[in-house]
Design an enzyme around this catalytic site. Structure first.
Site, mmCIF file in Angstrom:
data_model
loop_
_atom_site.group_PDB
_atom_site.id
_atom_site.type_symbol
_atom_site.label_atom_id
_atom_site.label_comp_id
_atom_site.label_asym_id
_atom_site.label_seq_id
_atom_site.Cartn_x
_atom_site.Cartn_y
_atom_site.Cartn_z
ATOM 1 N N ARG A 35 -23.211 6.112 -9.420
ATOM 2 C CA ARG A 35 -22.479 6.495 -10.634
ATOM 3 C C ARG A 35 -21.803 7.857 -10.443
ATOM 4 O O ARG A 35 -22.404 8.908 -10.664
ATOM 5 C CB ARG A 35 -23.431 6.468 -11.836
ATOM 6 C CG ARG A 35 -23.782 5.052 -12.264
ATOM 7 C CD ARG A 35 -24.908 4.987 -13.238
ATOM 8 N NE ARG A 35 -26.199 5.281 -12.643
ATOM 9 C CZ ARG A 35 -27.349 5.260 -13.310
ATOM 10 N NH1 ARG A 35 -27.363 4.962 -14.593
ATOM 11 N NH2 ARG A 35 -28.483 5.530 -12.690
ATOM 12 N N ASN A 86 -35.099 8.876 -2.083
ATOM 13 C CA ASN A 86 -35.603 8.547 -3.418
ATOM 14 C C ASN A 86 -34.962 7.295 -4.017
ATOM 15 O O ASN A 86 -35.597 6.584 -4.778
ATOM 16 C CB ASN A 86 -35.357 9.769 -4.323
ATOM 17 C CG ASN A 86 -35.476 9.420 -5.792
ATOM 18 O OD1 ASN A 86 -36.582 9.255 -6.302
ATOM 19 N ND2 ASN A 86 -34.353 9.288 -6.476
ATOM 20 N N TYR A 152 -41.287 -6.205 -5.000
ATOM 21 C CA TYR A 152 -41.184 -4.745 -5.164
ATOM 22 C C TYR A 152 -42.340 -4.072 -4.415
ATOM 23 O O TYR A 152 -42.128 -3.098 -3.678
ATOM 24 C CB TYR A 152 -41.200 -4.350 -6.652
ATOM 25 C CG TYR A 152 -41.166 -2.842 -6.837
ATOM 26 C CD1 TYR A 152 -40.035 -2.113 -6.471
ATOM 27 C CD2 TYR A 152 -42.265 -2.136 -7.332
ATOM 28 C CE1 TYR A 152 -39.998 -0.717 -6.599
ATOM 29 C CE2 TYR A 152 -42.236 -0.760 -7.467
ATOM 30 C CZ TYR A 152 -41.098 -0.053 -7.105
ATOM 31 O OH TYR A 152 -41.066 1.316 -7.222
ATOM 32 N N GLY A 183 -47.425 6.964 -9.665
ATOM 33 C CA GLY A 183 -47.745 5.868 -10.594
ATOM 34 C C GLY A 183 -46.618 5.805 -11.617
ATOM 35 O O GLY A 183 -45.451 6.054 -11.280
ATOM 36 N N LEU A 184 -46.953 5.521 -12.864
ATOM 37 C CA LEU A 184 -45.915 5.273 -13.883
ATOM 38 C C LEU A 184 -45.169 6.548 -14.296
ATOM 39 O O LEU A 184 -45.774 7.497 -14.793
ATOM 40 C CB LEU A 184 -46.560 4.640 -15.111
ATOM 41 C CG LEU A 184 -47.033 3.190 -14.883
ATOM 42 C CD1 LEU A 184 -48.200 2.845 -15.788
ATOM 43 C CD2 LEU A 184 -45.880 2.212 -15.079
ATOM 44 N N GLU A 188 -35.298 5.667 -15.861
ATOM 45 C CA GLU A 188 -34.533 4.432 -16.134
ATOM 46 C C GLU A 188 -35.120 3.231 -15.392
ATOM 47 O O GLU A 188 -34.582 2.129 -15.435
ATOM 48 C CB GLU A 188 -33.070 4.633 -15.723
ATOM 49 C CG GLU A 188 -32.344 5.618 -16.616
ATOM 50 C CD GLU A 188 -30.883 5.820 -16.221
ATOM 51 O OE1 GLU A 188 -30.378 5.126 -15.320
ATOM 52 O OE2 GLU A 188 -30.249 6.689 -16.838
HETATM 53 P P1 NDP Z 1 -34.143 5.535 -11.918
HETATM 54 O O1 NDP Z 1 -33.658 4.155 -12.193
HETATM 55 O O2 NDP Z 1 -34.134 6.517 -13.030
HETATM 56 O O3 NDP Z 1 -33.354 6.156 -10.674
HETATM 57 C C1 NDP Z 1 -33.049 5.385 -9.538
HETATM 58 C C2 NDP Z 1 -32.002 6.105 -8.710
HETATM 59 O O4 NDP Z 1 -31.733 5.303 -7.549
HETATM 60 C C3 NDP Z 1 -30.692 6.279 -9.454
HETATM 61 O O5 NDP Z 1 -30.155 7.555 -9.211
HETATM 62 C C4 NDP Z 1 -29.795 5.221 -8.847
HETATM 63 O O6 NDP Z 1 -28.441 5.663 -8.831
HETATM 64 C C5 NDP Z 1 -30.328 5.150 -7.407
HETATM 65 N N1 NDP Z 1 -29.985 3.868 -6.802
HETATM 66 C C6 NDP Z 1 -30.456 2.639 -7.123
HETATM 67 N N2 NDP Z 1 -29.825 1.690 -6.418
HETATM 68 C C7 NDP Z 1 -28.923 2.332 -5.623
HETATM 69 C C8 NDP Z 1 -27.936 1.898 -4.696
HETATM 70 N N3 NDP Z 1 -27.770 0.597 -4.399
HETATM 71 N N4 NDP Z 1 -27.183 2.834 -4.066
HETATM 72 C C9 NDP Z 1 -27.341 4.146 -4.344
HETATM 73 N N5 NDP Z 1 -28.253 4.623 -5.222
HETATM 74 C C10 NDP Z 1 -29.022 3.715 -5.866
HETATM 75 O O7 NDP Z 1 -35.631 5.327 -11.365
HETATM 76 P P2 NDP Z 1 -36.704 6.379 -10.784
HETATM 77 O O8 NDP Z 1 -36.208 7.753 -10.835
HETATM 78 O O9 NDP Z 1 -37.980 6.063 -11.434
HETATM 79 O O10 NDP Z 1 -36.781 5.853 -9.283
HETATM 80 C C11 NDP Z 1 -36.646 6.694 -8.159
HETATM 81 C C12 NDP Z 1 -37.576 6.209 -7.067
HETATM 82 O O11 NDP Z 1 -38.923 6.354 -7.510
HETATM 83 C C13 NDP Z 1 -37.413 4.740 -6.685
HETATM 84 O O12 NDP Z 1 -37.501 4.633 -5.280
HETATM 85 C C14 NDP Z 1 -38.603 4.067 -7.356
HETATM 86 O O13 NDP Z 1 -38.993 2.906 -6.676
HETATM 87 C C15 NDP Z 1 -39.634 5.165 -7.239
HETATM 88 N N6 NDP Z 1 -40.767 5.098 -8.143
HETATM 89 C C16 NDP Z 1 -40.582 5.067 -9.503
HETATM 90 C C17 NDP Z 1 -41.688 5.023 -10.333
HETATM 91 C C18 NDP Z 1 -41.566 4.918 -11.827
HETATM 92 O O14 NDP Z 1 -42.550 4.544 -12.490
HETATM 93 N N7 NDP Z 1 -40.433 5.260 -12.426
HETATM 94 C C19 NDP Z 1 -43.053 5.084 -9.796
HETATM 95 C C20 NDP Z 1 -43.113 5.095 -8.363
HETATM 96 C C21 NDP Z 1 -42.013 5.138 -7.583
HETATM 97 P P3 NDP Z 1 -27.173 4.779 -9.241
HETATM 98 O O15 NDP Z 1 -27.642 3.742 -10.226
HETATM 99 O O16 NDP Z 1 -26.216 5.770 -9.834
HETATM 100 O O17 NDP Z 1 -26.698 4.199 -7.968
HETATM 101 C C1 8X3 Z 2 -43.129 2.118 -9.915
HETATM 102 C C2 8X3 Z 2 -44.462 2.082 -10.541
HETATM 103 O O1 8X3 Z 2 -46.368 0.527 -11.232
HETATM 104 O O2 8X3 Z 2 -44.144 -0.031 -11.979
HETATM 105 O O3 8X3 Z 2 -43.203 2.094 -8.531
HETATM 106 O O4 8X3 Z 2 -44.746 -0.343 -9.701
HETATM 107 S S1 8X3 Z 2 -44.946 0.481 -10.870
#
Ligand code: NDP
Ligand code: 8X3
Length: 252
Positions: A35, A86, A152, A183-184, A188
């Site tokens: 984005r 990330n 996932y 964890g959680l 978004e």
């Molecule tokens: P968000 O959805 O808030 O952020 C995800 C980010 O990843 C966005 O900036 C998005 O950017 C980017 N992204 C996704 N797909 C693509 C793509 N194809 N190309 C480039 N960028 C991409 O989620 P989180 O901040 O929670 O997630 C971040 C990381 O943390 C992930 O790897 C997730 O698996 C991990 N995680 C999250 C947890 C949770 O509970 N929230 C727990 C454990 C791990 P854009 O859409 O602009 O491309």
């Molecule tokens: C994101 C946390 O528990 O939804 O990795 O898989 S969970």
């Protein structure tokens, strides 16, 4: 450049919080995500608030050509010291027999292949510099498997394995490799997993206090700021209300 840090997925959630945290700690940044307007807005805000240099690079991490072309835009005197892998997502939550192949491909292409593409583009530069630090955002889903989490969880188990593999292979080059496995976290993430269904997404974070992006960013920054002879290999960070992948203590 000051401790130049490349953060993938900085347009929201954990990545955006990390960008804020590292900027406030005087790191220059390269921030990425699809984005573009969000990315540019964040870059302007961080430059203005913290007086740092920020290069926004908008690309889809699933597309190796886009990744390579974007990395080629980094000025040659900008030496990436920290790579924060990330960007990632969950798409859907369903029993394996009902899973969507499109969702599976999106998760595998982003969480595994995308992480590999950007790492492949940056690692040779770190080797040349004789130092660097790769921090991968894994998950509790990379340590345990929960019902309906199948693909996932598999993608995050792959991040766990890649973190260990990178650490072994990059050891002779003085490059640190760490994983932060949350964890959680309220971001978004659930909105994306449930394809924009706000009602279901909001329920994921109700009845207890989830982690915030800032909580994870504090942990990531701690790891990044340790002295050269110290590395945190792996850090599992959970909301106090969550004991493991499937056990959450909710208020009545
Ligand atoms: P968000 O959805 O808030 O952020 C995800 C980010 O990843 C966005 O900036 C998005 O950017 C980017 N992204 C996704 N797909 C693509 C793509 N194809 N190309 C480039 N960028 C991409 O989620 P989180 O901040 O929670 O997630 C971040 C990381 O943390 C992930 O790897 C997730 O698996 C991990 N995680 C999250 C947890 C949770 O509970 N929230 C727990 C454990 C791990 P854009 O859409 O602009 O491309
Ligand atoms: C994101 C946390 O528990 O939804 O990795 O898989 S969970």
């Amino acid at each position: 450049m000051n401790k130049l840090t490349l953060i993938t997925g900085a347009t929201s959630g954990i990545g955006q919080s990390c960008a804020e945290k590292f900027a406030a700690s005087n790191h220059d940044l390269i921030i990425t995500g699809r984005r573009e307007s969000r990315l540019k807005e964040l870059a302007e805000k961080l430059k203005k608030n913290y007086g740092i240099q920020v290069l926004p690079l908008s690309f889809d991490i699933r597309d190796k050509k886009e990744v390579d072309e974007s990395v080629a835009k980094i000025p040659s005197d900008w030496k990436v010291e920290i790579l924060l892998n990330n960007a990632g997502l969950a798409a859907g939550l369903s029993p394996i027999q009902e899973g969507s192949v499109e969702d599976w491909e999106q998760m595998i292409d982003t969480n595994i292949k995308g992480l590999l593409y950007i790492s492949k583009a940056i690692i040779p530069k770190m080797i040349e510099q004789g130092k660097g630090h790769i921090i991968n955002i894994g998950s509790i889903a990379g340590k345990e498997v929960y019902p309906q989490g199948n693909v996932y969880c598999a993608s995050k188990h792959a991040v766990d394995a890649l973190t260990k593999g990178m650490r072994l292979d990059l050891l002779p080059h003085g490059i640190k490799v760490s994983q932060v496995a949350p964890g959680l976290v309220e971001t978004e993430f659930s909105l994306v997993r449930f394809k924009g269904d706000t009602e279901i997404a909001e329920k994921v974070y109700q009845g207890y206090e989830p982690l915030k992006g800032e909580d994870v960013a504090d942990a990531v920054y701690y790891i990044a700021s340790l002295p050269p002879h110290v590395n945190i290999n792996d850090l599992l960070i959970m909301p106090t209300a969550q004991a493991n992948a499937t056990t959450l203590h909710k208020n009545d």
